[in-house]
Design a protein around this motif. Sequence first.
Motif, mmCIF file in Angstrom:
data_model
loop_
_atom_site.group_PDB
_atom_site.id
_atom_site.type_symbol
_atom_site.label_atom_id
_atom_site.label_comp_id
_atom_site.label_asym_id
_atom_site.label_seq_id
_atom_site.Cartn_x
_atom_site.Cartn_y
_atom_site.Cartn_z
ATOM 1 N N GLY A 68 0.855 -1.254 0.100
ATOM 2 C CA GLY A 68 -0.219 0.059 0.037
ATOM 3 C C GLY A 68 0.787 1.353 0.054
ATOM 4 N N ALA A 114 -2.846 4.869 -3.643
ATOM 5 C CA ALA A 114 -2.826 4.594 -2.320
ATOM 6 C C ALA A 114 -4.150 4.759 -1.472
ATOM 7 C CB ALA A 114 -1.620 5.317 -1.426
ATOM 8 N N ASN A 115 -4.726 6.127 -1.622
ATOM 9 C CA ASN A 115 -6.007 6.157 -0.888
ATOM 10 C C ASN A 115 -7.075 5.244 -1.501
ATOM 11 O OD1 ASN A 115 -5.080 8.463 0.419
ATOM 12 N ND2 ASN A 115 -5.805 9.880 -1.381
ATOM 13 N N MET A 172 -6.484 1.835 0.152
ATOM 14 C CA MET A 172 -6.807 1.810 1.416
ATOM 15 C C MET A 172 -8.257 1.607 1.559
ATOM 16 S SD MET A 172 -5.465 1.876 4.549
ATOM 17 C CE MET A 172 -6.646 0.591 4.985
ATOM 18 N N PHE A 231 -10.102 -1.258 3.489
ATOM 19 C CA PHE A 231 -10.889 -0.966 4.747
ATOM 20 C C PHE A 231 -12.220 -1.536 4.663
ATOM 21 C CE2 PHE A 231 -13.585 1.868 7.134
ATOM 22 C CZ PHE A 231 -13.219 1.900 8.378
ATOM 23 N N TYR A 285 -5.598 7.954 3.272
ATOM 24 C CA TYR A 285 -5.354 6.596 3.670
ATOM 25 C C TYR A 285 -4.814 6.461 5.063
ATOM 26 C CZ TYR A 285 -0.298 7.373 2.195
ATOM 27 O OH TYR A 285 1.084 7.565 2.218
ATOM 28 N N GLY A 312 -5.990 3.818 7.562
ATOM 29 C CA GLY A 312 -5.044 2.887 8.101
ATOM 30 C C GLY A 312 -5.032 2.496 9.387
ATOM 31 N N PHE A 354 -7.548 -0.043 10.343
ATOM 32 C CA PHE A 354 -6.869 -1.215 9.829
ATOM 33 C C PHE A 354 -5.824 -2.057 10.861
ATOM 34 C CE2 PHE A 354 -5.045 -3.610 6.250
ATOM 35 C CZ PHE A 354 -6.135 -4.628 6.372
#
Length: 253
Positions: A27, A46-47, A50, A54, A100, A104, A107
């Motif tokens: 990621g 990346a966003n 994620m 998620f 993200y 994150g 997560f």
Amino acid sequence: MSVLASKSSIYTTFKTLGLLYLFFIVGLFLDSFYMVRVTEHAQFYANALMLFVFFITFFKVPKRVKKQMINAVLIGFFGEYLFSVLLGMYTYRLENVPHYIPFGHAFVYIAVLYFSKAASIKVRKKQIETFLIVAIIIYTLLFLLLKNDVFGFVMTTITLFILRNRSKERLFYLTMYASVVVLELVGTYYKCWFWPTSAWNIVPFLPSANPPSGISLFYFLLDLGTLWLYKQRHRDAWQRMKDIRKIRLAAKN
């Protein structure tokens, strides 16, 4: 096979921390200096990844955990803007707070929670805690000696001091420390963010590495805030759980 009920510590570790650390590598690569050479939309990818991961995780966990994930995201947004934007404690590549990051946080929280609550891990709790404490001490001392990371050493010392009398939460927070170490090493290597040469770049007697070793101390604030929000919103359920725990302890004695 349920992670919490699994009798294999190897399976449990892979399904929780293993996948989490793999996600760090993949990621964060999408927002890395490698990707910047290829596309100017690196952070967007990346966003997107994620958010995708998620929501897959969100719809698989129980209702109670969903609420904790939401709380973690909300506190994550607040914490990131406070520490990064307002206080300048660290800086992201584009000098913003990538979307993200707060997602994150949730997560990471859930992966560490499931690992520390799994039956196969609980039976090895003492051994794992001892291993993690020794590894953390070695890690922070190496950073102190090789990178003059006084800031990280101080935060690690505070963390271990706090955990000495918190036997119920110790495994969770030690695992969180280890997970944050992996996250920070990967993120700073990819140049997704960086830390100044001293604490907040304004405290010269607290020189810092990039990243500082003990930064998980601030993740503890996220975890405590998430738990506090859950308690406030579900006081009756929390009290029932405490009563059940007391009855079980009384039965054992």
